[in-house]
Scaffold this motif. Structure first.
Motif, PDB file in Angstrom:
ATOM      1  N   VAL A  42     -36.062  62.635  -4.537  1.00 38.81           N
ATOM      2  CA  VAL A  42     -36.251  62.286  -5.947  1.00 38.81           C
ATOM      3  C   VAL A  42     -35.845  60.832  -6.146  1.00 38.81           C
ATOM      4  O   VAL A  42     -34.732  60.439  -5.787  1.00 38.81           O
ATOM      5  N   ARG A  43     -36.752  60.048  -6.729  1.00 33.57           N
ATOM      6  CA  ARG A  43     -36.397  58.665  -7.030  1.00 33.57           C
ATOM      7  C   ARG A  43     -35.445  58.636  -8.236  1.00 33.57           C
ATOM      8  O   ARG A  43     -35.548  59.475  -9.144  1.00 33.57           O
ATOM      9  N   PRO A  44     -34.526  57.695  -8.265  1.00 31.73           N
ATOM     10  CA  PRO A  44     -33.524  57.655  -9.353  1.00 31.73           C
ATOM     11  C   PRO A  44     -34.124  57.615 -10.753  1.00 31.73           C
ATOM     12  O   PRO A  44     -33.546  58.176 -11.688  1.00 31.73           O
ATOM     13  N   HIS A  45     -35.293  56.973 -10.911  1.00 33.93           N
ATOM     14  CA  HIS A  45     -35.877  56.903 -12.256  1.00 33.93           C
ATOM     15  C   HIS A  45     -36.587  58.198 -12.650  1.00 33.93           C
ATOM     16  O   HIS A  45     -37.034  58.330 -13.790  1.00 33.93           O
ATOM     17  N   ASP A  46     -36.705  59.151 -11.700  1.00 32.45           N
ATOM     18  CA  ASP A  46     -37.323  60.438 -12.006  1.00 32.45           C
ATOM     19  C   ASP A  46     -36.292  61.506 -12.372  1.00 32.45           C
ATOM     20  O   ASP A  46     -36.618  62.688 -12.482  1.00 32.45           O
ATOM     21  N   LEU A  47     -35.042  61.108 -12.549  1.00 30.55           N
ATOM     22  CA  LEU A  47     -33.987  61.988 -13.043  1.00 30.55           C
ATOM     23  C   LEU A  47     -33.559  61.518 -14.431  1.00 30.55           C
ATOM     24  O   LEU A  47     -33.653  60.334 -14.753  1.00 30.55           O
ATOM     25  N   ASP A  48     -33.088  62.452 -15.245  1.00 30.31           N
ATOM     26  CA  ASP A  48     -32.620  62.089 -16.587  1.00 30.31           C
ATOM     27  C   ASP A  48     -31.287  62.769 -16.848  1.00 30.31           C
ATOM     28  O   ASP A  48     -30.966  63.806 -16.240  1.00 30.31           O
ATOM     29  N   ILE A  49     -30.517  62.185 -17.742  1.00 32.87           N
ATOM     30  CA  ILE A  49     -29.213  62.724 -18.125  1.00 32.87           C
ATOM     31  C   ILE A  49     -29.325  63.357 -19.507  1.00 32.87           C
ATOM     32  O   ILE A  49     -29.834  62.745 -20.449  1.00 32.87           O
ATOM     33  N   LEU A  50     -28.839  64.611 -19.618  1.00 37.17           N
ATOM     34  CA  LEU A  50     -28.840  65.341 -20.884  1.00 37.17           C
ATOM     35  C   LEU A  50     -27.425  65.822 -21.197  1.00 37.17           C
ATOM     36  O   LEU A  50     -26.583  65.954 -20.299  1.00 37.17           O
ATOM     37  N   ARG A  51     -27.189  66.090 -22.468  1.00 34.62           N
ATOM     38  CA  ARG A  51     -25.942  66.745 -22.852  1.00 34.62           C
ATOM     39  C   ARG A  51     -26.173  68.206 -23.204  1.00 34.62           C
ATOM     40  O   ARG A  51     -25.268  69.030 -23.103  1.00 34.62           O
ATOM     41  N   VAL A  67     -28.929  57.978 -10.714  1.00 38.90           N
ATOM     42  CA  VAL A  67     -29.904  58.054 -11.799  1.00 38.90           C
ATOM     43  C   VAL A  67     -30.082  56.650 -12.375  1.00 38.90           C
ATOM     44  O   VAL A  67     -29.103  55.929 -12.586  1.00 38.90           O
ATOM     45  N   GLU A  68     -31.339  56.257 -12.605  1.00 38.65           N
ATOM     46  CA  GLU A  68     -31.626  54.977 -13.243  1.00 38.65           C
ATOM     47  C   GLU A  68     -32.167  55.232 -14.648  1.00 38.65           C
ATOM     48  O   GLU A  68     -33.186  55.905 -14.814  1.00 38.65           O
ATOM     49  N   LEU A  69     -31.487  54.678 -15.651  1.00 41.50           N
ATOM     50  CA  LEU A  69     -31.886  54.833 -17.044  1.00 41.50           C
ATOM     51  C   LEU A  69     -32.340  53.494 -17.607  1.00 41.50           C
ATOM     52  O   LEU A  69     -31.799  52.439 -17.242  1.00 41.50           O
ATOM     53  N   SER A  70     -33.322  53.527 -18.493  1.00 38.51           N
ATOM     54  CA  SER A  70     -33.655  52.322 -19.240  1.00 38.51           C
ATOM     55  C   SER A  70     -32.470  51.990 -20.147  1.00 38.51           C
ATOM     56  O   SER A  70     -31.646  52.855 -20.466  1.00 38.51           O
ATOM     57  N   HIS A  71     -32.384  50.734 -20.554  1.00 38.10           N
ATOM     58  CA  HIS A  71     -31.270  50.355 -21.432  1.00 38.10           C
ATOM     59  C   HIS A  71     -31.329  51.116 -22.754  1.00 38.10           C
ATOM     60  O   HIS A  71     -30.287  51.479 -23.318  1.00 38.10           O
ATOM     61  N   GLU A  72     -32.537  51.385 -23.234  1.00 37.73           N
ATOM     62  CA  GLU A  72     -32.688  52.155 -24.478  1.00 37.73           C
ATOM     63  C   GLU A  72     -32.150  53.575 -24.302  1.00 37.73           C
ATOM     64  O   GLU A  72     -31.420  54.089 -25.162  1.00 37.73           O
ATOM     65  N   ARG A  73     -32.517  54.210 -23.169  1.00 31.42           N
ATOM     66  CA  ARG A  73     -32.032  55.567 -22.912  1.00 31.42           C
ATOM     67  C   ARG A  73     -30.518  55.576 -22.708  1.00 31.42           C
ATOM     68  O   ARG A  73     -29.821  56.489 -23.173  1.00 31.42           O
ATOM     69  N   LEU A  79     -28.731  55.441 -25.961  1.00 37.38           N
ATOM     70  CA  LEU A  79     -28.827  56.717 -26.668  1.00 37.38           C
ATOM     71  C   LEU A  79     -27.843  57.742 -26.107  1.00 37.38           C
ATOM     72  O   LEU A  79     -27.154  58.445 -26.857  1.00 37.38           O
ATOM     73  N   MET A  80     -27.769  57.833 -24.764  1.00 35.80           N
ATOM     74  CA  MET A  80     -26.911  58.842 -24.133  1.00 35.80           C
ATOM     75  C   MET A  80     -25.483  58.335 -23.926  1.00 35.80           C
ATOM     76  O   MET A  80     -24.520  59.081 -24.077  1.00 35.80           O
ATOM     77  N   HIS A  81     -25.367  57.081 -23.517  1.00 36.81           N
ATOM     78  CA  HIS A  81     -24.088  56.424 -23.236  1.00 36.81           C
ATOM     79  C   HIS A  81     -23.139  57.326 -22.426  1.00 36.81           C
ATOM     80  O   HIS A  81     -22.036  57.674 -22.887  1.00 36.81           O
ATOM     81  N   PRO A  82     -23.537  57.714 -21.214  1.00 36.70           N
ATOM     82  CA  PRO A  82     -22.654  58.541 -20.384  1.00 36.70           C
ATOM     83  C   PRO A  82     -21.394  57.767 -19.989  1.00 36.70           C
ATOM     84  O   PRO A  82     -21.462  56.573 -19.669  1.00 36.70           O
ATOM     85  N   GLU A  83     -20.258  58.431 -20.029  1.00 38.50           N
ATOM     86  CA  GLU A  83     -18.984  57.788 -19.710  1.00 38.50           C
ATOM     87  C   GLU A  83     -18.405  58.361 -18.431  1.00 38.50           C
ATOM     88  O   GLU A  83     -18.626  59.535 -18.099  1.00 38.50           O
TER      89      GLU A  83
END
Length: 358
Positions: A279-288, A324-330, A333-337
């Motif tokens: 899986v490429r890093p940009h094909d993963l997403d972070i959810l809460r 995981v690679e996130l766009s700056h916009e994403r 929005l999520m701001h994982p800590e």
């Protein structure tokens, strides 16, 4: 002018540089030979040029426009060759460097002085260095020297253009600028061209088709989109960018990787056969919160801004680390800590067994 090689092998001592390689480049294409050092890409380019000879064999062929030129020397093939380190004559001006190939032609086909002057002037305009003809190579930047090397190759009106790591010795920004310039130039003159590179971004941005090579053979041939999004082998998947690797198994025609199940194309793989999920890093997403799709639980370990994206390193409950690679916009929005427990969803992936890919 098409290029075709058939059944090409090349051995240097005990080292097998090429292993039964066959390839066709159509007229007007711009093709990249992409691979790591030692993959055979430069050897293949030099064989096309006539600078090296393939190992003998009954079906070995090197064809230009469907003419077998395997027995022709480099000069008689009318191939333009651009070397990585320019190979300009330091004691000659830019004008004389470009004119060298024309002046070196035998008396019969050699143009007269007026024609040579006109051709070189046109080439200086083509490479956008029309005011630098009287300078010497030492007075030019690296990018300018490479343009002069390209103009010298084009001066003899070659049937094909071959470039060996043309931007390899230049800094990053100059490489980007020259890539754009070479792409525009190719669109203008439409000469069949093959270039060697180990830079994945360069190949994907510049070429019409990419030939991925490894250990003397071709792993995959395809458009930039095809080799990046539909890699034929694990090597291609890994070589063309960062990947996360998960180990699993096949059950009932599906790849099972923790919470993720991916249907195979044939469904004929043996149950319990080992499988690997890339899986490429940009094909993963972070959810809460779960969005209804299968998710994995992970803990944020590290967050780093990296130009156009934000890289987030996480650890799964199994102890495996993933990126995981996130766009700056994403990311905003999520701001994982760091230390936070989150959910990981999967958008796209590639599954490989020992001899099969999904």
């Amino acid at each position: 002018m098409s290029i075709e090689v058939r059944n090409i092998s090349k051995t240097f001592g005990r080292f097998k540089a090429l292993r039964d390689v066959s390839l066709r480049v159509e007229s007007g294409e711009l093709v990249a030979l992409l691979g790591p050092s030692g993959s055979g890409k430069t050897t293949l380019l030099r064989i096309i040029a006539g600078l090296d000879t393939p190992d003998p064999g009954p079906q070995v062929q090197v064809r230009l426009n469907d003419e077998d030129v395997a027995a022709h020397n480099a000069r008689n093939r009318r191939v333009g060759f651009v070397f990585q380190h320019y190979a300009l004559f330091r004691h000659m001006t830019v004008f004389d460097n470009i004119a060298f190939g024309l002046r070196a032609l035998p008396r019969g086909p050699r143009p007269d002085r007026k024609t040579i002057h006109r051709k070189v002037t046109q080439l200086l305009q083509l490479i956008q260095l029309e005011n630098l003809g009287n300078r010497y190579p030492s007075q030019l930047s690296g990018g300018q020297r490479q343009r002069v090397a390209l103009a010298r190759a084009l001066a003899i009106e070659p049937r094909v253009l071959l470039l060996d790591e043309p931007f390899g010795s230049l800094d990053a920004q100059v490489r980007k600028d020259l890539r754009k310039w070479l792409r525009r130039l190719h669109e203008e003159i439409q000469i069949t061209s093959v270039f060697v590179t180990h830079d994945q971004e360069e190949a994907l941005e510049l070429a019409n088709r990419v030939v991925v090579m490894n250990e003397g053979h071709i792993e995959q041939i395809g458009s930039p989109d095809e080799v990046f999004h539909q890699p034929a082998t694990e090597f291609v998947m890994k070589f063309l960018g960062n990947v996360n690797l998960f180990h699993g198994r096949i059950e009932d025609g599906r790849g099972i990787f923790g919470p993720w199940e991916i249907q195979t194309e044939t469904g004929t793989e043996k149950d319990s056969a080992p499988a690997r999920l890339f899986v490429r890093p940009h094909d993963l997403d972070i959810l809460r919160e779960s969005d209804g799709t299968p998710v994995a639980r992970a803990t944020v370990q590290r967050v780093q801004s990296a130009g156009p994206c934000v890289k987030v390193e996480l650890k799964l409950a199994s102890g495996e680390t993933l990126l995981v690679e996130l766009s700056h916009e994403r990311y905003r929005l999520m701001h994982p800590e760091i230390g936070e427990n989150v959910l990981i969803s999967l958008r796209n992936a590639r599954v490989f067994t020992e001899d099969y890919h999904i």
